[in-house]
Write a protein that holds these residues in place. Structure first.
Motif, PDB file in Angstrom:
ATOM      1  N   ASN A 158     -21.684  -6.740 -11.038  1.00  0.00           N
ATOM      2  CA  ASN A 158     -22.665  -7.215 -10.040  1.00  0.00           C
ATOM      3  C   ASN A 158     -23.760  -6.188  -9.781  1.00  0.00           C
ATOM      4  OD1 ASN A 158     -20.788  -9.402  -9.149  1.00  0.00           O
ATOM      5  ND2 ASN A 158     -19.589  -7.668  -8.422  1.00  0.00           N
ATOM      6  N   GLU A 211     -27.772 -15.525  -9.183  1.00  0.00           N
ATOM      7  CA  GLU A 211     -27.754 -16.715 -10.048  1.00  0.00           C
ATOM      8  C   GLU A 211     -26.393 -16.856 -10.721  1.00  0.00           C
ATOM      9  OE1 GLU A 211     -30.513 -18.388 -13.378  1.00  0.00           O
ATOM     10  OE2 GLU A 211     -31.514 -16.645 -12.511  1.00  0.00           O
ATOM     11  N   ARG A 212     -25.847 -15.725 -11.148  1.00  0.00           N
ATOM     12  CA  ARG A 212     -24.549 -15.763 -11.822  1.00  0.00           C
ATOM     13  C   ARG A 212     -23.436 -16.195 -10.874  1.00  0.00           C
ATOM     14  NH1 ARG A 212     -20.044 -13.122 -12.254  1.00  0.00           N
ATOM     15  NH2 ARG A 212     -20.764 -11.580 -10.747  1.00  0.00           N
ATOM     16  N   GLU A 272     -21.213 -19.427 -11.671  1.00  0.00           N
ATOM     17  CA  GLU A 272     -19.744 -19.359 -11.850  1.00  0.00           C
ATOM     18  C   GLU A 272     -19.063 -20.370 -10.923  1.00  0.00           C
ATOM     19  OE1 GLU A 272     -18.138 -17.127 -13.888  1.00  0.00           O
ATOM     20  OE2 GLU A 272     -19.347 -15.282 -13.986  1.00  0.00           O
ATOM     21  N   LYS A 324     -25.792 -21.360 -19.743  1.00  0.00           N
ATOM     22  CA  LYS A 324     -26.397 -20.547 -18.688  1.00  0.00           C
ATOM     23  C   LYS A 324     -25.563 -19.274 -18.445  1.00  0.00           C
ATOM     24  CE  LYS A 324     -28.331 -21.638 -14.194  1.00  0.00           C
ATOM     25  NZ  LYS A 324     -28.298 -22.562 -13.081  1.00  0.00           N
ATOM     26  N   LEU A 325     -24.244 -19.474 -18.389  1.00  0.00           N
ATOM     27  CA  LEU A 325     -23.364 -18.334 -18.106  1.00  0.00           C
ATOM     28  C   LEU A 325     -23.382 -17.315 -19.242  1.00  0.00           C
ATOM     29  CD1 LEU A 325     -20.377 -20.161 -16.392  1.00  0.00           C
ATOM     30  CD2 LEU A 325     -21.790 -18.362 -15.383  1.00  0.00           C
ATOM     31  N   LEU A 366     -26.451 -15.197 -18.494  1.00  0.00           N
ATOM     32  CA  LEU A 366     -26.343 -14.447 -17.224  1.00  0.00           C
ATOM     33  C   LEU A 366     -25.276 -13.355 -17.308  1.00  0.00           C
ATOM     34  CD1 LEU A 366     -26.593 -17.387 -14.646  1.00  0.00           C
ATOM     35  CD2 LEU A 366     -28.283 -15.566 -14.995  1.00  0.00           C
ATOM     36  N   ARG A 367     -24.145 -13.696 -17.897  1.00  0.00           N
ATOM     37  CA  ARG A 367     -23.053 -12.705 -17.994  1.00  0.00           C
ATOM     38  C   ARG A 367     -23.457 -11.543 -18.907  1.00  0.00           C
ATOM     39  NH1 ARG A 367     -18.293 -17.302 -18.669  1.00  0.00           N
ATOM     40  NH2 ARG A 367     -17.851 -17.590 -16.453  1.00  0.00           N
TER      41      ARG A 367
END
Ligand code: X8Z
Ligand code: ZN
Length: 599
Positions: A113, A123-124, A128, A191-192, A195-196
């Motif tokens: 984070n 956003e993540r 999630e 998306k993840l 972002l991840r």
């Protein structure tokens, strides 16, 4: 120069009132006290919100989870926390090992984070939560008319069909229904993925995958090498099992023997376990008259018999343990999990228990997590180190007890199996290899780990998700889908962990190695019994040996822990030794046939 240094040191001591080393220690201690206190409070709020969101999927609970997780992320990833840890770790040599371990754990948490990219983190966190809500709240449709579903089903019902039905049409339908979540989850997964990875990169990792692997003190190539060596080590036995099983299944379904086994022939949605193939070994039958409550209570009795405490009353009051009927008003996550809500004694499990062998095994698995939580929630273990020796140890403990709970002397002692029942030891072990053990390795170390590796490390294109998945299923597991599966499906996303426990599935492969190492050690050196025919039940010495391991949490280096407990490094040796009789049996049964499917 020397006298100048002394003058400087003196002036620092005058200002801070102690020697520089003492000041450093005090600074670190003050920081850790602050961090551990706040972290425990925030984690409790987040865990409670996540519990509500998983046990009762509603927009409101998802929203509350996003709010709570956002606050925890803001604290754990704050630039102050990151800078403070980095600053203190510059003096690593002058700090004690427990302090260093805490600072390193805090930095790894922060890397999930980073406060330097707050918008991405926000956003993540939301992505999630939304992905979990879609997955946990999904209703599987067994029959539809036009666009409306006229008959709902559940994962338990699908599993039961895949375990018991002999009708290939019915099986294929159940298998296809189980893949309905994929297309729904695909856009969230795309998306993840970015972002991840963006988050992993922020603190210097190549991807989310390398961030998660770092928890073991390993690099990605090191982890992949260990996975590939494990697959290779098991391959001769896996090939014998594969050939033997496909011959049996072809006879059962009156089909020609295929090169790759069709996925819907196997009694598990992902072919990660192959139950019900060995004739004369029907483990489900042993539990058919039991109540779901009994399954969990008996698992608790096992741990208590070893000298561990009874579960706290709050476990029974607050857990969510039983299955909901199809179409129930409340929607909950149907995948089993164990929760350490307050990082102390508020421990809970989320399950959908029904009386069969799979849930018997899973219940022991979940209670293993719970007893680990209870053991390391003690004053010697700082809050941030209330974790397993590593993540794989956490997965290994309950599975170890599940190996013990599958031993014939124990099943007879608790009268699940009649005293006079004659069991063929080789068939029993063969069924363990198929149901619990060997077939899990090409799935976990192969398909899952390689796919997630490519997904994060190579940023796999969404136009290749399904193709890569089935390429690995064929390569590692020797399995094929009933019909070709294009990119309109997203079959990897049907596996819970791809969505909500990302880039960590190799934990289970390592747990399998560890649990057989621990089991062989316990049988041979504590019980002095045959590892294939032993009984831990009631043995306090085994309990103490285990508790001494559990109560450490993550305060020690995991490589030292496994060496001290078993005398060896992590390796597939123990697991292969345990299943050696199966290899000898299958070589005779398969009559020297070429067992390879890779033609
Ligand atoms: O997810 C689990 C546990 C919860 S940590 C039930 N397992 C993996 C799976 O189901 O895929 C246990 C074995 C592998
Ligand atoms: Zn687990």
């Amino acid at each position: 120069m020397k006298s100048l240094a002394i003058v400087c040191l003196l002036s620092v001591s005058l200002v801070f009132g102690g020697s520089p080393k003492e000041d450093l220690k005090k600074d670190a201690n003050d920081f850790l006290t602050m961090y551990n206190t706040i972290f425990q409070k925030l984690a409790t709020v987040s865990n409670n919100a996540e519990w509500k969101a998983s046990t009762d999927v509603t927009d409101q609970h998802t929203g509350e989870r996003i709010g709570a997780d956002q606050s925890t992320a803001t604290f754990t990833g704050s630039t102050y926390v990151i800078e403070k840890c980095r600053g203190l770790l510059k003096h690593k040599g002058e700090l004690d090992a427990l302090t260093v371990r805490q600072l390193e754990a805090i930095l790894l948490t922060a890397a999930h984070n980073p406060g330097t990219i707050p918008d991405i983190v926000a956003e993540r966190v939301a992505a999630e939560a939304n992905q979990s809500a879609l997955l946990d709240g999904f209703r599987f449709c067994d029959q539809s008319v036009g666009d409306s579903c006229v008959k709902l089903t559940t994962p338990n019902i699908i599993d039961e069909t895949l375990t018991n039905s002999t009708d290939l049409v019915v099986r294929k339908h159940a298998w296809e229904v189980s893949k309905q979540t994929g297309p729904v989850l695909k856009s969230g997964l795309i998306k993840l993925q970015s972002l991840r990875n963006r988050m992993g990169k922020e603190m210097g990792f190549n991807s989310l995958f390398s961030l998660e692997v770092a928890d073991y003190g390993m690099t990605v190539p090191e982890m992949m090498k260990l996975m590939d060596e494990t697959i290779e080590g098991m391959k001769p036995l896996y090939q014998q099992l594969h050939y033997w099983a496909k011959t049996k299944l072809a006879a059962k379904f009156k089909q020609p023997v295929p090169r790759l086994i069709p996925a819907h022939w196997i009694g598990n949605r992902w072919s990660q376990a192959w139950p019900g193939i060995v004739e004369g070994v029907d483990l489900d039958h042993l539990f058919k008259d039991k109540k779901p409550e009994w399954i969990i209570q008996q698992a608790e009795r096992f741990y208590v018999s070893l000298g561990m405490p009874s579960l706290p009353t709050s476990f029974w009051e607050k857990s969510d343990l039983f299955e909901l009927p199809p179409g129930a008003a409340r929607k909950k996550n149907t995948h089993a999990s164990a929760w350490h809500i307050d990082l102390d004694h508020d421990v809970r499990s989320l399950m959908s228990v029904k009386p069969d062998y799979d849930w018997f095994k899973t219940t022991h698995h979940e209670l293993g997590h719970i007893y680990y939580y209870l053991a390391y929630s003690n004053p010697d273990v700082p809050v941030v180190l209330r974790q397993g020796a590593n993540r794989a140890f956490h997965e290994a403990i309950g599975d170890l007890i599940a190996i013990a709970a599958r031993q014939i002397p124990y099943l007879k002692e608790i009268a699940v199996m009649p005293q006079d029942m004659q069991i063929d030891q080789t068939q029993w072990l063969l069924s363990e290899a198929l149901d619990n053990a060997i077939v899990f390795i090409p799935w976990s170390a192969g398909t899952m780990t390689h796919w997630e590796h490519d997904f994060y490390e190579e940023k796999l294109s969404p136009s290749e998700y399904n193709n890569r998945w089935w390429m690995y299923v064929a390569k590692f597991q020797g399995i094929a889908p009933p019909d070709p599966r294009g990119e309109e499906f997203c079959d990897p996303a049907t596996k819970t962990h791809i969505n909500d426990d990302p880039a960590q599935y190799y934990d289970y492969t390592l747990a399998y190695l560890i649990k057989y190492q621990l089991h062989n050690y316990i049988a041979q050196h504590i019980l002095h019994q045959d590892p294939h025919n032993c009984n831990y039940y009631g043995n306090k010495e085994v309990g103490k040996w285990l508790w001494d391991l559990l109560k450490l949490g993550a305060t020690r280096n995991w490589r030292e822990v496994i060496k001290e407990k078993t005398g060896e490094e992590i390796s597939p040796r123990g697991m292969l030794e345990y299943f050696q009789p199966v290899m000898e049996y299958l070589q005779k049964e398969n009559n020297g046939h070429d067992t390879s499917w890779e033609r």
